[in-house]
Write a protein that holds these residues in place. Structure first.
Motif, PDB file in Angstrom:
ATOM      1  N   ILE A 116      -1.925   9.114  -1.985  1.00  0.00           N
ATOM      2  CA  ILE A 116      -1.681   7.744  -1.509  1.00  0.00           C
ATOM      3  C   ILE A 116      -2.957   6.911  -1.582  1.00  0.00           C
ATOM      4  N   THR A 117      -4.077   7.462  -1.114  1.00  0.00           N
ATOM      5  CA  THR A 117      -5.329   6.693  -1.130  1.00  0.00           C
ATOM      6  C   THR A 117      -5.809   6.437  -2.558  1.00  0.00           C
ATOM      7  N   GLU A 118      -5.569   7.396  -3.456  1.00  0.00           N
ATOM      8  CA  GLU A 118      -5.964   7.206  -4.860  1.00  0.00           C
ATOM      9  C   GLU A 118      -5.019   6.245  -5.589  1.00  0.00           C
ATOM     10  N   THR A 119      -3.874   5.961  -4.989  1.00  0.00           N
ATOM     11  CA  THR A 119      -2.942   4.976  -5.540  1.00  0.00           C
ATOM     12  C   THR A 119      -3.369   3.569  -5.120  1.00  0.00           C
ATOM     13  N   GLY A 120      -4.215   3.485  -4.087  1.00  0.00           N
ATOM     14  CA  GLY A 120      -4.729   2.183  -3.656  1.00  0.00           C
ATOM     15  C   GLY A 120      -4.287   1.759  -2.271  1.00  0.00           C
ATOM     16  N   TYR A 121      -3.729   2.687  -1.508  1.00  0.00           N
ATOM     17  CA  TYR A 121      -3.200   2.361  -0.181  1.00  0.00           C
ATOM     18  C   TYR A 121      -3.817   3.268   0.879  1.00  0.00           C
ATOM     19  N   ASP A 122      -3.889   2.752   2.109  1.00  0.00           N
ATOM     20  CA  ASP A 122      -4.332   3.578   3.229  1.00  0.00           C
ATOM     21  C   ASP A 122      -3.259   4.624   3.524  1.00  0.00           C
ATOM     22  N   ALA A 123      -3.695   5.760   4.049  1.00  0.00           N
ATOM     23  CA  ALA A 123      -2.782   6.831   4.434  1.00  0.00           C
ATOM     24  C   ALA A 123      -3.192   7.309   5.825  1.00  0.00           C
ATOM     25  N   ASP A 124      -2.434   6.889   6.826  1.00  0.00           N
ATOM     26  CA  ASP A 124      -2.789   7.134   8.229  1.00  0.00           C
ATOM     27  C   ASP A 124      -4.188   6.578   8.466  1.00  0.00           C
ATOM     28  N   ASN A 125      -5.130   7.430   8.871  1.00  0.00           N
ATOM     29  CA  ASN A 125      -6.475   6.951   9.191  1.00  0.00           C
ATOM     30  C   ASN A 125      -7.421   6.991   7.991  1.00  0.00           C
ATOM     31  N   LEU A 126      -6.915   7.384   6.818  1.00  0.00           N
ATOM     32  CA  LEU A 126      -7.751   7.418   5.618  1.00  0.00           C
ATOM     33  C   LEU A 126      -7.687   6.079   4.888  1.00  0.00           C
ATOM     34  N   VAL A 127      -8.842   5.531   4.571  1.00  0.00           N
ATOM     35  CA  VAL A 127      -8.910   4.256   3.870  1.00  0.00           C
ATOM     36  C   VAL A 127      -8.714   4.510   2.381  1.00  0.00           C
ATOM     37  N   CYS A 128      -8.030   3.589   1.737  1.00  0.00           N
ATOM     38  CA  CYS A 128      -7.736   3.712   0.311  1.00  0.00           C
ATOM     39  C   CYS A 128      -8.999   3.720  -0.534  1.00  0.00           C
ATOM     40  N   SER A 129      -8.849   4.235  -1.744  1.00  0.00           N
ATOM     41  CA  SER A 129      -9.910   4.160  -2.734  1.00  0.00           C
ATOM     42  C   SER A 129     -10.091   2.687  -3.096  1.00  0.00           C
ATOM     43  N   GLN A 130     -11.296   2.170  -2.938  1.00  0.00           N
ATOM     44  CA  GLN A 130     -11.544   0.748  -3.223  1.00  0.00           C
ATOM     45  C   GLN A 130     -11.274   0.436  -4.691  1.00  0.00           C
ATOM     46  N   THR A 131     -11.639   1.341  -5.571  1.00  0.00           N
ATOM     47  CA  THR A 131     -11.418   1.127  -7.006  1.00  0.00           C
ATOM     48  C   THR A 131      -9.926   1.010  -7.303  1.00  0.00           C
ATOM     49  N   ALA A 132      -9.132   1.933  -6.742  1.00  0.00           N
ATOM     50  CA  ALA A 132      -7.679   1.897  -6.964  1.00  0.00           C
ATOM     51  C   ALA A 132      -7.073   0.649  -6.324  1.00  0.00           C
ATOM     52  N   HIS A 133      -7.525   0.307  -5.129  1.00  0.00           N
ATOM     53  CA  HIS A 133      -7.014  -0.873  -4.430  1.00  0.00           C
ATOM     54  C   HIS A 133      -7.273  -2.140  -5.247  1.00  0.00           C
ATOM     55  N   ASP A 134      -8.476  -2.246  -5.813  1.00  0.00           N
ATOM     56  CA  ASP A 134      -8.840  -3.436  -6.585  1.00  0.00           C
ATOM     57  C   ASP A 134      -8.026  -3.566  -7.872  1.00  0.00           C
ATOM     58  N   LYS A 135      -7.440  -2.477  -8.345  1.00  0.00           N
ATOM     59  CA  LYS A 135      -6.611  -2.506  -9.557  1.00  0.00           C
ATOM     60  C   LYS A 135      -5.163  -2.908  -9.263  1.00  0.00           C
ATOM     61  N   LEU A 136      -4.787  -2.921  -7.981  1.00  0.00           N
ATOM     62  CA  LEU A 136      -3.433  -3.323  -7.613  1.00  0.00           C
ATOM     63  C   LEU A 136      -3.239  -4.802  -7.904  1.00  0.00           C
ATOM     64  N   PRO A 137      -1.997  -5.218  -8.160  1.00  0.00           N
ATOM     65  CA  PRO A 137      -1.751  -6.657  -8.280  1.00  0.00           C
ATOM     66  C   PRO A 137      -2.216  -7.336  -6.987  1.00  0.00           C
ATOM     67  N   GLU A 138      -2.673  -8.558  -7.089  1.00  0.00           N
ATOM     68  CA  GLU A 138      -3.215  -9.262  -5.924  1.00  0.00           C
ATOM     69  C   GLU A 138      -2.228  -9.285  -4.758  1.00  0.00           C
ATOM     70  N   CYS A 139      -0.940  -9.433  -5.083  1.00  0.00           N
ATOM     71  CA  CYS A 139       0.069  -9.512  -4.026  1.00  0.00           C
ATOM     72  C   CYS A 139       0.246  -8.186  -3.276  1.00  0.00           C
ATOM     73  N   CYS A 140      -0.235  -7.085  -3.835  1.00  0.00           N
ATOM     74  CA  CYS A 140      -0.077  -5.772  -3.209  1.00  0.00           C
ATOM     75  C   CYS A 140      -1.319  -5.335  -2.438  1.00  0.00           C
ATOM     76  N   GLN A 141      -2.344  -6.150  -2.438  1.00  0.00           N
ATOM     77  CA  GLN A 141      -3.563  -5.771  -1.740  1.00  0.00           C
ATOM     78  C   GLN A 141      -3.425  -6.007  -0.240  1.00  0.00           C
ATOM     79  N   LYS A 142      -4.215  -5.297   0.540  1.00  0.00           N
ATOM     80  CA  LYS A 142      -4.077  -5.307   1.992  1.00  0.00           C
ATOM     81  C   LYS A 142      -4.169  -6.676   2.630  1.00  0.00           C
TER      82      LYS A 142
END
Length: 117
Positions: free
Chosen positions: A84-110
């Motif tokens: 989940i975190t490597e997909t770009g999303y937080d998973a419980d108390n684990l913060v997402c991978s910033q690189t993966a998060h930045d690759k998400l479409p803008e509308c899907c970012q936190k």
């Protein structure tokens, strides 16, 4: 010879029948995510179900919780959270991978408001 073949076939049938009829050993875990929309839901569910040992993943967008059924002999909760975190999303108390998060479409970012596509 016919008897030996029959006995062998009978033993195979019993063994494989017993294996096939064993109750499922899958476990289930619920993980809170930072998903925002239907595109997030599709992305998380797809990446999880393509992962080794995961038989089902269903994300509820109302509470942002993904329910995952998995084989504990092939994966574990830590590995599921890592997907989940490597997909770009937080998973419980684990913060997402910033690189993966930045690759998400803008509308899907936190920082985006909840919406539907």
């Amino acid at each position: 010879m016919k008897q030996l073949t029959f006995v062998f076939a009978l033993v195979l049938t019993i063994v494989f029948g017993a294996v096939a009829n064993k109750p499922g050993k899958d476990k289930e875990v619920k993980i809170k995510t930072s998903a925002v929309c239907d595109m997030c839901k599709e992305r998380i569910e797809k990446n999880l179900t393509l992962s080794k040992g995961i038989s089902e993943a269903v994300l509820n967008l109302e509470d942002k919780v993904v329910t995952v059924k998995y084989n504990p002999k092939k994966t574990d909760e830590a590995q599921i959270r890592k997907v989940i975190t490597e997909t770009g999303y937080d998973a419980d108390n684990l913060v997402c991978s910033q690189t993966a998060h930045d690759k998400l479409p803008e509308c899907c970012q936190k920082t985006s408001e909840a919406h539907s596509h």
